[in-house]
Design an enzyme around this catalytic site. Structure first.
Site, PDB file in Angstrom:
ATOM      1  N   GLY A 110      -3.561  -0.416   4.490  1.00  0.00           N
ATOM      2  CA  GLY A 110      -2.259  -0.452   5.143  1.00  0.00           C
ATOM      3  C   GLY A 110      -1.205   0.251   4.318  1.00  0.00           C
ATOM      4  N   SER A 111       0.024  -0.142   4.533  1.00  0.00           N
ATOM      5  CA  SER A 111       1.142   0.527   3.878  1.00  0.00           C
ATOM      6  C   SER A 111       1.259   0.119   2.412  1.00  0.00           C
ATOM      7  CB  SER A 111       2.449   0.187   4.600  1.00  0.00           C
ATOM      8  OG  SER A 111       2.809  -1.160   4.367  1.00  0.00           O
ATOM      9  N   THR A 112       1.914   0.980   1.640  1.00  0.00           N
ATOM     10  CA  THR A 112       2.130   0.691   0.221  1.00  0.00           C
ATOM     11  C   THR A 112       3.009  -0.539   0.045  1.00  0.00           C
ATOM     12  OG1 THR A 112       1.916   3.043  -0.273  1.00  0.00           O
ATOM     13  CG2 THR A 112       2.960   1.674  -1.945  1.00  0.00           C
TER      14      THR A 112
ATOM     15  N   VAL B   4       3.327  -3.259   1.983  1.00  0.00           N
ATOM     16  CA  VAL B   4       2.572  -4.496   2.197  1.00  0.00           C
ATOM     17  C   VAL B   4       1.486  -4.632   1.132  1.00  0.00           C
ATOM     18  CG1 VAL B   4       1.170  -5.802   3.838  1.00  0.00           C
ATOM     19  CG2 VAL B   4       3.079  -4.423   4.662  1.00  0.00           C
ATOM     20  N   GLY B   5       0.941  -3.513   0.661  1.00  0.00           N
ATOM     21  CA  GLY B   5      -0.065  -3.564  -0.389  1.00  0.00           C
ATOM     22  C   GLY B   5       0.450  -4.238  -1.645  1.00  0.00           C
TER      23      GLY B   5
ATOM     24  N   GLU C 116      -6.251   0.334  -0.243  1.00  0.00           N
ATOM     25  CA  GLU C 116      -6.256   1.677   0.336  1.00  0.00           C
ATOM     26  C   GLU C 116      -4.951   1.797   1.109  1.00  0.00           C
ATOM     27  OE1 GLU C 116      -5.904   4.567   2.385  1.00  0.00           O
ATOM     28  OE2 GLU C 116      -7.141   3.532   3.865  1.00  0.00           O
TER      29      GLU C 116
ATOM     30  N   CYS D  37      -4.268   7.465   7.898  1.00  0.00           N
ATOM     31  CA  CYS D  37      -3.910   7.311   6.486  1.00  0.00           C
ATOM     32  C   CYS D  37      -4.234   8.587   5.711  1.00  0.00           C
ATOM     33  CB  CYS D  37      -4.620   6.111   5.876  1.00  0.00           C
ATOM     34  SG  CYS D  37      -6.407   6.120   6.089  1.00  0.00           S
TER      35      CYS D  37
END
Length: 627
Positions: A312-314, A316-317, A334, A368
């Site tokens: 997912g997004s940076t 939320v990561g 990822e 992505c």
């Protein structure tokens, strides 16, 4: 004798038929050879290569197990209908009911109903059920695991249309893009696991080193237990089955939390999984699909999974990593990507233009590992812009299901089109030229048109922030060095792509790109090479899934060291036994000199020292201090 006469006659007839067949085949072979001999050499080589590939595929098909049953998984009305007659959904004034997820087709805004938003307690219950099932599955054989994969493979191949239709309806992508990204990629991964998976999970011998040369050393790959996965909405089928097939082959259970924007399709895919598990004799609770919002995702990370993969997004990561730190749960991240696409002055335009368009516009740019930055050499810049714009202006956009063939579909996320448009407007305001697209359409559905920008530079947000939309921004460069410098001038580092007629030049450029993956004269082809790991550097995350490394990442590594010969054992040398002798330190010095020192004389001296430590340890006693 009378009873044998009919048998003899039948044998004679069979012999005559065999001779006739052999004669016919011989004549056919002779005709084929004479025809082949008359062809140009290049055609002969092409046909020979085609025959070799056909022979290889035929052998593989004959070797494949024919015992995998064909599943029957009925699809519902909404999953098969060309057009929906349900009520229209709108976010305007919408009040989300507690415990529910609204589902709708982003292209038509027709409602698909609701899904349950699970609570933390419900997710933990599913993790517990998965753990119980995994304890049984961990003892399964690789043959049984391959059977499960073959059951899934056969179903996927036989039901491509329904799988793609369901994915398209939930995500907005065209059917052809679903075939590319959902079905082909999943089938390739399954095929690789069937062919090579066991090889990479077998115990692996390692060297024992110098000092304990008499040991046998090896490592084993043991299932982690329950793997958690939090996956995005852009590939609703593949994002579930990608972690599923790898983890089940490794002996794990899987708890996968799907995006709230890709929940509806999980109903159909869940029925497929349940049927496949039953057909393969696997525990029914081995795979758990979780639907919900942040509470459900948090529960996957901290609620008992042994490891978590987040895609997912940076932004939320970072939250996932912070939560995982509370329980020391290992995570694979990822995250975002902003892949460079470098076009050298000798690039093959018949190849590069169609590839650039697909790299930018496939799944409406919601990838992505999508091509988001195009660096084109000044010698071919004008031609590239001209040819790309000519095709982009002809692309058809609309609902993927029920509206005929389309090239681009809808944006899955609400407000995604507005976000993409803001980046385009910023670029145009700073001097970029918009050749096609660039306007929010006045139509129903979450659409943004395929857009091509030139005269783009790195002062613009569109070259720094992840677009995740159908935009092809072009930067003119003067040299390979400038292209590399600009490509590396980015917070992300997922994939990268280089196009040139010179393979050596392409490899040289690719080696300089700070990214997790590079493709030369192709786009993101590393993902179709399923033996390769997938992942990035910098803000694109860390660790890997897919490939050998990703498969082994589904396991814990356990190390072993055992005596090769039972009568050759490790005994603590006398100088080192408690209480240690006065020669203990000198003995350790001697060992170090013997095994790691340079020169034969030094090693002989070390042996002498070791012998003295054993025979005359008192010689090494500390001397008394003078009065």
């Amino acid at each position: 004798m009378d009873k044998l006469a009919p048998m003899a006659a039948a044998a004679e007839e069979a012999s005559a038929a065999a001779k006739a067949l052999a004669s016919a085949l011989s004549a056919l072979a002779a005709a084929a050879w004479s025809t082949l001999a008359a062809l140009p050499l290049s055609h002969q080589l092409a046909l020979a290569l085609l025959a070799a590939v056909a022979h290889w595929l035929l052998r593989r098909a004959l070797c494949e197990s024919t015992h995998a049953p064909l599943l029957s998984v009925p699809a519902g009305e909404l999953e098969t209908a060309d057009e929906l007659s349900t009520e229209r959904f709108s976010w305007e004034g919408y009040a989300r009911p507690a415990g529910e997820i609204p589902c709708y087709d982003p292209a038509t805004m027709r409602s698909l109903g609701t899904m349950k938003a699970m609570t933390r307690q419900e997710v933990q219950q599913r993790i517990a059920r998965a753990r119980e099932a995994q304890q049984q599955w961990a003892g399964s054989s690789f043959a049984q695991r391959r059977k499960l994969l073959r059951v899934l493979q056969r179903f996927i191949v036989a039901n491509q249309a329904t799988i793609c239709r369901v994915a398209a309806r939930d995500s907005g992508k065209p059917l052809v893009d679903a075939a590319f990204g959902e079905v082909l990629a999943t089938c390739e991964k399954i095929a690789w696991l069937i062919d090579e998976g066991e090889r990479w999970l077998r115990p692996e011998s390692r060297s024992a080193g110098r000092m304990v040369f008499y040991k046998r050393a090896w490592v084993e790959w043991r299932p982690v237990g329950v793997m958690g996965a939090i996956v995005p909405w852009n590939y609703p089928f593949h994002n579930v089955f990608n972690p599923l097939v790898a983890n089940l082959f490794a002996g794990n259970a899987l708890v996968v939390k799907v995006s709230e924007h890709g929940s509806w399709s999980s109903q159909y895919y869940s029925r497929v999984i349940e049927a496949a598990l039953e057909a393969a004799g696997a525990p029914k609770d081995l795979v758990q699909i979780v639907t919900g919002y942040g509470e459900a995702g948090e529960a996957v990370v901290t609620g008992g999974c042994d490891k978590v993969v987040f895609v997912g997004s940076t932004t939320v990561g970072r939250m996932v990593m912070k939560s995982a730190a509370q329980t020391l749960t290992p995570v694979v991240l990822e995250l975002g990507g902003k892949d460079p696409f470098i076009v050298c002055d000798d690039a093959d335009f018949v190849q590069v233009v169609p590839t650039a368009l697909r790299g930018a516009f496939q799944s409406c740019g919601q990838n992505c590992a999508g091509a988001e930055r195009f660096y084109v050499h000044e010698r071919v810049h004008e031609r590239f812009v001209r040819e790309v714009v000519a095709i982009a202006g002809k692309l058809r956009q609309g609902p993927a299901v029920g509206s005929g063939t389309v090239d681009c579909g809808a944006m899955c996320m609400p407000q995604a089109a507005a976000g993409v448009h803001a980046l385009v407007q910023d670029a145009v305001a700073k001097g970029a030229v918009c050749h096609v697209g660039g306007q929010l359409p006045e139509r129903e559905g979450q659409f943004y048109p395929p857009t091509v920008l030139s005269n783009v530079d790195h002062t613009m947000r569109i070259m720094k922030e992840e677009v995740f939309g159908p935009v092809l921004p072009i930067v003119k460069v003067r040299s390979d060095e400038e292209a590399v410098a600009l490509a590396n001038d980015c917070d992300f580092g997922l994939g990268s792509n280089v196009f040139t007629e010179s393979t050596s030049r392409g490899r040289r450029i690719a080696k300089q790109l700070n990214a997790g993956m590079s493709s030369v004269n192709d786009f993101c082809v590393t993902y179709m090479c399923q033996s390769l790991p997938f992942g990035g550097v910098k803000e694109s995350g860390f660790d890997r899934f897919a490939g050998v490394e990703g498969l082994r990442g589904c396991c814990n590594i356990k190390s072993y060291a055992v005596d090769v010969l039972p009568f050759v054992k490790t005994y603590i040398p006398a100088p080192l036994q408690y209480p240690v002798s006065d020669a203990s330190f000198a003995f350790c010095n001697g060992l170090c000199e013997l095994f790691y020192g340079a020169g034969m004389l030094g090693k002989v001296g070390a042996c002498v020292k070791l012998l003295r430590c054993i025979v005359t340890p008192k010689a090494f006693a500390p001397r008394a201090k003078a009065a």
